[in-house]
Design a protein around this motif. Structure first.
Motif, short mmCIF file in Angstrom:
data_model
loop_
_atom_site.label_atom_id
_atom_site.label_comp_id
_atom_site.label_asym_id
_atom_site.label_seq_id
_atom_site.Cartn_x
_atom_site.Cartn_y
_atom_site.Cartn_z
N GLU A 34 0.83 -1.21 0.00
CA GLU A 34 0.00 0.00 0.00
C GLU A 34 0.86 1.25 0.00
O GLU A 34 0.56 2.23 -0.67
N LEU A 35 1.95 1.23 0.74
CA LEU A 35 2.81 2.41 0.84
C LEU A 35 3.62 2.66 -0.43
O LEU A 35 3.86 3.81 -0.79
N TYR A 36 4.07 1.60 -1.08
CA TYR A 36 5.05 1.76 -2.14
C TYR A 36 4.56 1.42 -3.55
O TYR A 36 5.24 1.73 -4.52
N SER A 37 3.41 0.79 -3.69
CA SER A 37 2.94 0.44 -5.03
C SER A 37 2.46 1.70 -5.75
O SER A 37 1.97 2.64 -5.12
N PRO A 38 2.58 1.73 -7.05
CA PRO A 38 2.09 2.90 -7.80
C PRO A 38 0.61 3.17 -7.55
O PRO A 38 0.21 4.32 -7.39
N ALA A 39 -0.19 2.12 -7.48
CA ALA A 39 -1.63 2.31 -7.23
C ALA A 39 -1.87 2.87 -5.83
O ALA A 39 -2.71 3.75 -5.64
N GLY A 40 -1.12 2.37 -4.85
CA GLY A 40 -1.27 2.86 -3.48
C GLY A 40 -0.85 4.31 -3.35
O GLY A 40 -1.52 5.11 -2.69
N VAL A 41 0.24 4.67 -4.01
CA VAL A 41 0.71 6.06 -3.97
C VAL A 41 -0.32 6.96 -4.65
O VAL A 41 -0.63 8.04 -4.16
N ARG A 42 -0.85 6.50 -5.78
CA ARG A 42 -1.86 7.29 -6.49
C ARG A 42 -3.08 7.52 -5.59
O ARG A 42 -3.60 8.64 -5.51
N ARG A 43 -3.52 6.47 -4.87
CA ARG A 43 -4.66 6.64 -3.95
C ARG A 43 -4.35 7.63 -2.85
O ARG A 43 -5.20 8.43 -2.47
N GLN A 44 -3.13 7.58 -2.34
CA GLN A 44 -2.75 8.52 -1.28
C GLN A 44 -2.77 9.95 -1.80
O GLN A 44 -3.27 10.86 -1.13
N LEU A 45 -2.22 10.15 -2.99
CA LEU A 45 -2.20 11.50 -3.57
C LEU A 45 -3.61 11.98 -3.91
O LEU A 45 -3.94 13.15 -3.67
N GLU A 46 -4.44 11.09 -4.42
CA GLU A 46 -5.83 11.46 -4.70
C GLU A 46 -6.56 11.81 -3.40
O GLU A 46 -7.38 12.73 -3.37
N GLY A 47 -6.26 11.09 -2.34
CA GLY A 47 -6.85 11.38 -1.04
C GLY A 47 -6.48 12.77 -0.55
O GLY A 47 -7.31 13.47 0.04
N LEU A 48 -5.25 13.17 -0.81
CA LEU A 48 -4.82 14.52 -0.44
C LEU A 48 -5.61 15.56 -1.23
O LEU A 48 -6.08 16.56 -0.67
N ASP A 49 -5.77 15.33 -2.52
CA ASP A 49 -6.53 16.26 -3.35
C ASP A 49 -7.98 16.37 -2.88
O ASP A 49 -8.55 17.46 -2.84
N GLU A 50 -8.56 15.23 -2.53
CA GLU A 50 -9.94 15.23 -2.02
C GLU A 50 -10.04 15.98 -0.70
O GLU A 50 -11.01 16.70 -0.46
N ALA A 51 -9.06 15.82 0.16
CA ALA A 51 -9.06 16.53 1.45
C ALA A 51 -8.97 18.03 1.24
O ALA A 51 -9.62 18.80 1.95
N VAL A 52 -8.19 18.45 0.26
CA VAL A 52 -8.10 19.88 -0.06
C VAL A 52 -9.46 20.37 -0.57
O VAL A 52 -9.94 21.43 -0.17
N ALA A 53 -10.09 19.59 -1.45
CA ALA A 53 -11.39 19.97 -2.01
C ALA A 53 -12.45 20.08 -0.92
O ALA A 53 -13.34 20.94 -1.01
N ARG A 54 -12.36 19.23 0.11
CA ARG A 54 -13.32 19.29 1.23
C ARG A 54 -12.96 20.37 2.24
O ARG A 54 -13.70 20.60 3.19
N GLY A 55 -11.81 20.98 2.08
CA GLY A 55 -11.39 22.02 3.01
C GLY A 55 -10.72 21.48 4.26
O GLY A 55 -10.51 22.21 5.22
N GLU A 56 -10.36 20.20 4.27
CA GLU A 56 -9.72 19.59 5.44
C GLU A 56 -8.23 19.87 5.49
O GLU A 56 -7.62 19.78 6.56
#
Length: 76
Positions: A34-56
């Protein structure tokens, strides 16, 4: 008596410990995936973008978290 059978019988009390160790190793591999796979990293980065969009997260907090994610990949 077969030596392998004797060894199995004598080490039987340690079976739960071996089972827990095996499970811990599986969980560790999954966490690393989860930490190092490309898919896991992509999910983490997408999660950051979603948190910014929600104002978190602020944009600077997102950038700092993204830097941590990318540093983890390069320092592996």
């Amino acid at each position: 008596m077969n030596v392998g059978l004797l060894t199995t019988i004598l080490t039987l009390p340690y079976a739960p410990v071996r089972a827990v160790t095996a499970i811990a190793e599986i969980l560790l591999r999954q966490a690393e995936e989860e930490l190092y796979s490309p898919a896991g990293v992509r999910r983490q980065l997408e999660g950051l973008d979603e948190a910014v969009a929600r104002g978190e997260l602020s944009e600077s907090e997102r950038q700092a978290a993204e830097d941590e994610i990318l540093a983890r990949l390069t320092n592996r």
